[in-house]
Design an enzyme around this catalytic site. Sequence first.
Site, PDB file in Angstrom:
ATOM      1  N   GLY A  39       0.047  -9.615   1.800  1.00  0.00           N
ATOM      2  CA  GLY A  39       1.202  -9.205   0.997  1.00  0.00           C
ATOM      3  C   GLY A  39       0.988  -8.267  -0.169  1.00  0.00           C
ATOM      4  O   GLY A  39       1.973  -7.838  -0.761  1.00  0.00           O
ATOM      5  N   GLY A  64      -0.154  -5.169  -0.220  1.00  0.00           N
ATOM      6  CA  GLY A  64      -0.229  -3.748   0.136  1.00  0.00           C
ATOM      7  C   GLY A  64       0.917  -2.914  -0.414  1.00  0.00           C
ATOM      8  O   GLY A  64       2.029  -3.402  -0.622  1.00  0.00           O
ATOM      9  N   CYS A 122       3.716  -2.713   2.078  1.00  0.00           N
ATOM     10  CA  CYS A 122       3.876  -4.002   2.751  1.00  0.00           C
ATOM     11  C   CYS A 122       5.131  -4.683   2.215  1.00  0.00           C
ATOM     12  O   CYS A 122       5.386  -4.641   1.011  1.00  0.00           O
ATOM     13  CB  CYS A 122       2.647  -4.826   2.409  1.00  0.00           C
TER      14      CYS A 122
END
Length: 349
Positions: free
Chosen positions: A182, A184, A187
């Site tokens: 999570g 990123g 993301c």
Amino acid sequence: MRIEEELKLDFKDVLFRPKRSTLGSRAKVDLVREYTYRHSHATSKSIPIIAANMDTVGTFEMASALGKHGMHVALHKHYGVDDYAKFFNASNATTHAHAFYSLGILDHDLEKFKQVRNHTGDEIKFVCIDVANGYTETFIDFVKKFRDLFPTITIMAGNVVTADITEALILAGADIVKVGIGPGSVCTTRKMTGVGYPQLSAIIECADAAHGLGGHICGDGGCTVPGDVAKAFGGGADFVMLGGMLAAHDESGGEIVQKDGKTYRKFYGMSSDVAMEKYAGGVAKYRASEGKEVLLPARGPIENTVQEVLGGLRSTCTYVGARKLKDLSKCTTFVRVSQQINEVYGRAQ
Ligand code: 5GP
């Protein structure tokens, strides 16, 4: 339902405490690390930063640009068999010596890898077995199977964020566990699912678990500036993987878009609608996309950014008295902070 009350940290929650040191110049700081891997028994000598296996980052061009610095690329998994074969057979070893071949855990992923290997023999030294959720039994079983099939290949596998499963993966045959769910830049997992773990704590906890077993970890995602890369190493990461920080350069791939007289490059998550349209014929009905697309101003050659990241890292080492990157985590004391950067003139980069 349970709540864990213990505080968990992100890069933004800490700074390095500077320490007295006898280090002369930052130019003297050695960023090269030598590792021997737990299962493959292979050794490597490199600057342990890896370009992410995204088709707008982990390209052949990026591999040759970073290879010159002894850095790594995890190639994205959408090249054809012939292209990989050509790449891994190239006579210039700096280009492919540190490249990871990436694959998922489906039958066709393994088949494709075997085909490439038929053409390349032992030239592929590293693989990155990559799934969004590393907590499934199928994933761990695949790592075991791959390890049995290829005992001398160095396997990086992920993604996970906790010590228990880091240990399980190492015991299953992974040499390097990839850590991050999570964080990123493109993301949307946390938004779509509410799942995740603050990245610096994930690195600290998984590194501790892996090192206890003679394994290694790669902190993956969430680095936005060179200081974050240093914090990941300071927290105990053996490798750091970068997506967004290396995107939008000449070597990154990503479609070029002209807008209002300026040049941009597309950058998107590998689970975004865009990527799924491109490679999987659309988003399957049972799942939501967990990535987004952004348009980034084109940043020119990767060389400047590499110098910035490596320069930042060397400088961190001199501030805390580490002669080598190897010593950085030993020399690290993090202080918790409520503010990082003075933003009076906008967000300083
Ligand atoms: P960045 O350095 O850009 O912050 O993070 C890069 C990492 O983001 C990649 O290495 C990968 O682990 C993760 N990533 C890439 N694409 C997606 C996506 O579409 N969804 C999610 N959840 N993560 C992604």
